[in-house]
Write a protein that holds these residues in place. Sequence first.
Motif: not given
Length: 475
Positions: A87-90, A124-129, A196-201
């Motif tokens: 919902t916010g920074d992404l 690891r440094a800044r996670p992907f949504g 750890r990161v949901p995928s869309l393909a």
Amino acid sequence: MTPDRILGPLLILDHIADGRLHLAALFAAPPGDTPGPLTVDDVHVAPVELLCYPQVALFRARFSVPADAPAAYVWNGETYPVASDLTGDLRLAYVSCNGEEHGDLDRDGAERNAMWACLATQHRARPFGLLLHGGDQVYADEATHGHPLSEDWPDKIPRDPLPHDLDDLREHLRARFAERYIAQLQHPDYAWLVARVPSLAQWDDHDICDGWGSLPRSRTYSPVGQTLFEVAQEANLAFQHGTVAGDLPARFTDPKGYHLGWQVALPGLRLLAPDLRSERTRRQIMDDGGWTAMEAAAAAAFRGRTLVMSSVPLLGPRLSILEALMVLTPKMQKYEDDLRDQWQSRAHRESWQRMLGLMMQMQEADGQDVTLLSGEIHLATRAEMAAHNGQPLHQLVASGITHRPPPRAWARALGALSRLGQSPLPGHPIRIRRIPGQNLRYVAERNALVLERQGENWQAIWHFEHQGPAPALEI
């Protein structure tokens, strides 16, 4: 290739509804093994069998987490955090072209997957949504080898194969497709990231075979061709979407699966991914179903950023010139199918203009900005298309994540061709632009794209294998 342990989880976004991310966790288990339950908010979810292959069984566990807060799930004693607050920074990652046409299974794993290691470090440094896969998630071109019906595909195929021989071909292809997906799941950096990161393909031709849909109808509509497509589609649904035919998640716009286009919407962000392969022929890119879905999406009111995934770049140079030269040059005619794959092909001119018109309809709507995400060309580049409201339509191309780049001479040739300009829609010229920090319009280096939203502002950052991150591009 039979795994010696349970592989996964591979996290996939089913859809977003009622303020929650509905997720699927996919596991690949050796024969006789069953994954244990995963735990979300003290609730245990047992994976259920989804599909069986000769060498592996696939299991799926479906669960949901809030879309406005970080979350986590636990499996096999390990906690997997998920940056599920969208919902916010992404931060989003976009990749394409995960393999090569020849010998991909024999490549050194560390060399092949160097950019996946880069993305894991980034996370690891800044996670992907979200992790967006823009086509050619596997290169299945060699899956046809080793069976008499398909050994010489697509040059030579039997005209009228017997049913039991087609059944045997189906099992051969199913094993070979599964082998490619399993090989990727076995790489540590890739496996760590996708858990750890949901995928869309969104799929493209190599997820089926090189040039699918641009090959002659005598090949694609033959019994061998249709068997190949059915097996590829089954594997695509299972390994890339965590599902099977008849059970498509709500984000798909055609529940029957005649085309596999999908869309996901949340406040301020919409993702559109038309299927540019299932309905493709040498004379069309999409059929009525695909066009109806895109026209409905273009007409729908939306405020914020719309990211449109086009597995083949929508904004590009005048490739019709190359196409005409290749037809006249016998030694080059074997590359005709590659150019017919492009929106800019002479065979697809009307479809190209139609799709560009829909992009302009959205781009010029009040409160909406559209950005195109593309791959496929094994190079990095960007483009702009002028809009009447003064805000250009941006296209960002990131390709490939593991495919090694073509010679720099090809990148220079495309750059020279792009100087001719292109205006398929009157009043909306297309220009190929340089990525920040680059001297050439096309960059011949393996790469991935990171998109960042801070407040209401978006920026794009290309990450290159050798150069590292490019300066941010405000979009």
